[in-house]
Design a protein around this motif. Structure first.
Motif, mmCIF file in Angstrom:
data_model
loop_
_atom_site.group_PDB
_atom_site.id
_atom_site.type_symbol
_atom_site.label_atom_id
_atom_site.label_comp_id
_atom_site.label_asym_id
_atom_site.label_seq_id
_atom_site.Cartn_x
_atom_site.Cartn_y
_atom_site.Cartn_z
ATOM 1 N N VAL A 265 69.732 79.825 110.723
ATOM 2 C CA VAL A 265 70.840 79.246 109.864
ATOM 3 C C VAL A 265 71.235 80.275 109.123
ATOM 4 O O VAL A 265 71.682 81.407 108.379
ATOM 5 C CB VAL A 265 70.618 77.711 109.507
ATOM 6 N N SER A 266 69.582 80.829 108.702
ATOM 7 C CA SER A 266 69.493 82.181 107.738
ATOM 8 C C SER A 266 69.976 83.095 108.117
ATOM 9 O O SER A 266 70.488 84.016 107.316
ATOM 10 C CB SER A 266 67.983 82.140 107.586
ATOM 11 N N GLU A 267 69.659 83.359 109.404
ATOM 12 C CA GLU A 267 70.547 84.520 110.052
ATOM 13 C C GLU A 267 72.125 84.780 110.041
ATOM 14 O O GLU A 267 72.594 85.581 109.965
ATOM 15 C CB GLU A 267 69.611 84.845 111.979
ATOM 16 N N LEU A 268 72.290 83.289 110.116
ATOM 17 C CA LEU A 268 73.941 83.548 110.546
ATOM 18 C C LEU A 268 75.066 83.452 109.262
ATOM 19 O O LEU A 268 75.374 84.358 108.888
ATOM 20 C CB LEU A 268 74.211 82.049 110.592
ATOM 21 N N VAL A 302 78.877 84.991 117.034
ATOM 22 C CA VAL A 302 79.416 86.131 116.750
ATOM 23 C C VAL A 302 80.699 85.104 116.074
ATOM 24 O O VAL A 302 80.739 85.457 114.604
ATOM 25 C CB VAL A 302 80.106 86.889 117.893
ATOM 26 N N TRP A 303 80.708 84.046 116.349
ATOM 27 C CA TRP A 303 82.434 83.606 116.509
ATOM 28 C C TRP A 303 81.948 82.983 114.780
ATOM 29 O O TRP A 303 82.862 82.245 113.691
ATOM 30 C CB TRP A 303 82.762 82.246 116.765
ATOM 31 N N THR A 304 80.424 82.561 114.728
ATOM 32 C CA THR A 304 80.312 81.479 113.611
ATOM 33 C C THR A 304 80.474 82.525 112.257
ATOM 34 O O THR A 304 81.011 81.654 111.129
ATOM 35 C CB THR A 304 78.757 80.562 114.044
ATOM 36 N N ILE A 305 79.945 83.350 113.097
ATOM 37 C CA ILE A 305 79.791 84.209 111.584
ATOM 38 C C ILE A 305 80.851 85.094 111.099
ATOM 39 O O ILE A 305 81.652 84.955 109.667
ATOM 40 C CB ILE A 305 79.083 85.157 111.490
ATOM 41 N N GLU A 306 82.170 84.402 112.002
ATOM 42 C CA GLU A 306 83.156 84.878 111.386
ATOM 43 C C GLU A 306 83.734 84.208 110.657
ATOM 44 O O GLU A 306 84.762 83.820 109.838
ATOM 45 C CB GLU A 306 84.083 85.701 112.653
ATOM 46 N N ALA A 307 83.497 82.630 110.929
ATOM 47 C CA ALA A 307 83.905 81.298 110.459
ATOM 48 C C ALA A 307 84.010 80.937 109.102
ATOM 49 O O ALA A 307 84.055 81.378 108.222
ATOM 50 C CB ALA A 307 83.930 80.161 111.127
ATOM 51 N N ILE A 311 85.254 81.527 105.160
ATOM 52 C CA ILE A 311 84.959 80.902 104.116
ATOM 53 C C ILE A 311 85.092 81.193 102.955
ATOM 54 O O ILE A 311 85.081 81.147 101.834
ATOM 55 C CB ILE A 311 84.473 79.786 104.674
ATOM 56 N N LEU A 312 84.307 81.984 102.551
ATOM 57 C CA LEU A 312 83.217 82.493 101.846
ATOM 58 C C LEU A 312 84.150 83.819 101.453
ATOM 59 O O LEU A 312 84.259 83.954 100.090
ATOM 60 C CB LEU A 312 81.879 83.822 102.005
ATOM 61 N N LYS A 313 85.044 84.165 102.035
ATOM 62 C CA LYS A 313 85.667 85.536 101.374
ATOM 63 C C LYS A 313 87.610 84.402 100.702
ATOM 64 O O LYS A 313 87.431 84.635 100.071
ATOM 65 C CB LYS A 313 86.789 85.929 102.594
ATOM 66 N N ASN A 314 87.090 83.745 101.215
ATOM 67 C CA ASN A 314 88.429 82.345 100.394
ATOM 68 C C ASN A 314 87.861 82.011 99.077
ATOM 69 O O ASN A 314 88.550 82.129 98.449
ATOM 70 C CB ASN A 314 88.451 81.220 101.592
ATOM 71 N N ALA A 315 86.912 81.851 99.163
ATOM 72 C CA ALA A 315 85.796 81.003 97.777
ATOM 73 C C ALA A 315 86.606 82.249 96.688
ATOM 74 O O ALA A 315 86.729 82.333 95.705
ATOM 75 C CB ALA A 315 84.352 80.672 98.596
ATOM 76 N N LEU A 377 92.112 80.079 110.674
ATOM 77 C CA LEU A 377 91.023 81.102 112.177
ATOM 78 C C LEU A 377 89.317 79.904 112.343
ATOM 79 O O LEU A 377 88.860 79.913 112.555
ATOM 80 C CB LEU A 377 90.819 82.233 112.491
ATOM 81 N N ALA A 378 89.263 80.014 110.581
ATOM 82 C CA ALA A 378 87.441 79.642 110.857
ATOM 83 C C ALA A 378 87.293 78.134 111.631
ATOM 84 O O ALA A 378 86.745 77.189 112.038
ATOM 85 C CB ALA A 378 87.586 79.460 109.053
ATOM 86 N N LYS A 379 89.071 77.669 111.038
ATOM 87 C CA LYS A 379 89.095 75.633 111.855
ATOM 88 C C LYS A 379 88.486 75.498 113.529
ATOM 89 O O LYS A 379 88.182 74.923 113.790
ATOM 90 C CB LYS A 379 89.895 74.865 111.071
ATOM 91 N N ALA A 380 89.744 76.769 113.851
ATOM 92 C CA ALA A 380 89.567 76.573 115.161
ATOM 93 C C ALA A 380 88.724 77.316 115.916
ATOM 94 O O ALA A 380 88.564 76.593 116.636
ATOM 95 C CB ALA A 380 90.780 77.666 115.416
ATOM 96 N N ILE A 381 87.642 78.046 115.492
ATOM 97 C CA ILE A 381 86.532 78.474 115.677
ATOM 98 C C ILE A 381 85.336 77.414 115.560
ATOM 99 O O ILE A 381 84.861 77.469 116.680
ATOM 100 C CB ILE A 381 86.078 79.418 114.429
ATOM 101 N N VAL A 382 85.563 76.236 114.366
ATOM 102 C CA VAL A 382 84.703 75.414 114.257
ATOM 103 C C VAL A 382 84.418 74.138 115.534
ATOM 104 O O VAL A 382 83.593 74.370 115.514
ATOM 105 C CB VAL A 382 84.994 75.468 112.357
#
Length: 414
Positions: A265-268, A302-307, A311-315, A377-382
């Motif tokens: 989790v820490s790496e992600l 890769v995809w999880t990091i983007e999702a 969310i962080l960018k939205n915050a 996009l985050a929702k679709a990935i998760v």
């Protein structure tokens, strides 16, 4: 046979059976009456013969013997022939038997005519009911052909025709669902094209303006450099928009295969946060972890990091200068939950259920320049990896996004 279970057929068979019973009992009654009438005629005839012989003073013994005689001799046959009574004698000349014969014929004819009339009425009623049913079915099916599925075919009764109607109703239900889905798809495509056009219109207009300014000032390196940077920013914005749309489209059609593995989790989180650290410092916003991040989740890194990054960018987009973004972790035997909480503008209740829609812009989004594709996009990935994403928010106090991932491949079917 299932056709016998049809209501109209049942009524027809029952009515036919009742008519048969009516004709049968009526025939029995008529036959009984005719037998009684025939016996009465014969009895009266015997009485008339006995009376006539007594009047001629014939002895009783001879009369009884004559009335009980069962054999005919030549003398008797010759005598009756002389009187005109033989096999070819017209029945109407024998008055008692003539009345009996006429009554018998009339009763039989009336019984036959009545039975036939009732049977014809039953057949006509049955055919009319069937015709009304078929005409109604034709009208409803014609409406289906015209695209109206409001009226279903009757299927509440038993029988083959109603089973057929039921299957047609199931088929029209599927057609209606397909029609609605096609309409929704067309509306979605129409709205998406409109949104894409709107999103591309602004950077394209800016690029056109910047290029015009650069062409008008060919001898001013400072102006060329300034508007070249602005052009580059507009190009990056269009590039980001197009890439996000392509990713969502690929996720929609299922052309992406997630390469899942157990990821720390820490790496992600570090990888998702790294490209946003400089921006957070520039905007004087703080991102920190509430606890040490240990453990693993089963996902495509890769995809999880983007999702998580979206969310962080939205915050960051919805947090004022000096704001804080907290990242918290919860673990259960089945999943790991990542909570990203900010103390920004928050989301109004009427916007809360729409924030995962593509290109949706909430009231607070007017302060940001996003295209409205990050959260969808985050929702679709998760969700594409068997996880889930939810949101809680109060206007003016901040927002909490919760992302849940299975901790092991044992608990996911993706």
């Amino acid at each position: 046979m299932s056709i016998v279970r049809e209501t109209n057929t049942k009524k027809f068979i029952l009515s036919f059976f009742l008519i048969f019973l009516l004709a049968f009992f009526l025939t029995l009654a008529v036959t009984s009456y005719q037998n009684h009438a025939a016996w009465q005629l014969l009895l009266n005839h015997e009485r008339a013969i006995a009376t006539s012989l007594l009047e001629q003073e014939v002895p009783d013994e001879l009369i009884a013997k004559a009335l009980n005689a069962t054999k005919s001799g030549p003398e008797g046959i010759n005598l009756l022939n002389q009187l005109g009574i033989h096999e070819r004698t017209n029945l109407s000349l024998l008055s008692p038997l003539s009345a009996y014969g006429q009554n018998t014929f009339l009763f039989s004819l009336l019984t036959l005519l009545l039975s036939f009339f009732l049977l014809v009425l039953i057949i006509i009623r049955f055919l009319l009911n069937q015709e009304r049913l078929y005409q109604k079915a034709i009208e409803i099916v014609a409406a289906y052909t015209a695209g109206s599925f409001d009226t279903p075919l009757p299927e509440s009764r038993e029988g083959s025709i109603y089973r057929l109607f039921g299957e047609i109703n199931h088929m029209t239900g599927a057609l209606k669902a397909g029609q609605e889905a096609e309409h929704e798809a067309k509306e979605f495509l129409k709205n998406t094209i409109s949104d894409i056009s709107h999103q591309l219109k602004t950077p394209l207009a800016a690029l056109s303006m910047y290029n015009e300014i650069i062409l008008q000032e060919p001898d001013c390196p400072k102006i060329i450099q300034t508007f070249a940077r602005k052009s580059d920013a507009s190009i990056e914005r269009m590039k980001s928009l197009i890439l996000s749309l392509l990713k969502i489209a690929r996720l929609d059609i299922g052309s992406i295969t997630f390469q899942k593995t157990l990821c720390p989790v820490s790496e992600l989180l570090d990888a998702a946060l790294e490209p946003l650290t400089f921006r957070a410092n520039q905007e004087e916003k703080e991102i920190f972890f509430l606890e040490a991040w240990e453990g693993e989740i089963y996902c495509d890194p890769v995809w999880t990091i983007e999702a998580i990054g979206n969310i962080l960018k939205n915050a960051l987009d919805h947090t004022s200068s000096g704001g804080k973004i907290e990242i918290h972790k919860e673990q259960t035997p089945l999943e790991t939950r990542i909570q990203i909480a900010d103390n920004g503008f928050g989301i109004s209740p009427e916007d809360l259920h729409h924030i995962f829609k593509r290109f949706y812009r909430s009231k607070t989004s007017s302060q940001t320049s996003g295209a409205g594709l990050g959260l969808p996009l985050a929702k679709a990935i998760v969700e594409g990896q068997g996880g889930s994403i939810s949101v809680q928010s109060n206007p003016g106090t901040g927002t909490i996004f919760t992302v849940s991932f299975p901790r092991s491949s044992k608990y996911t079917s993706a």
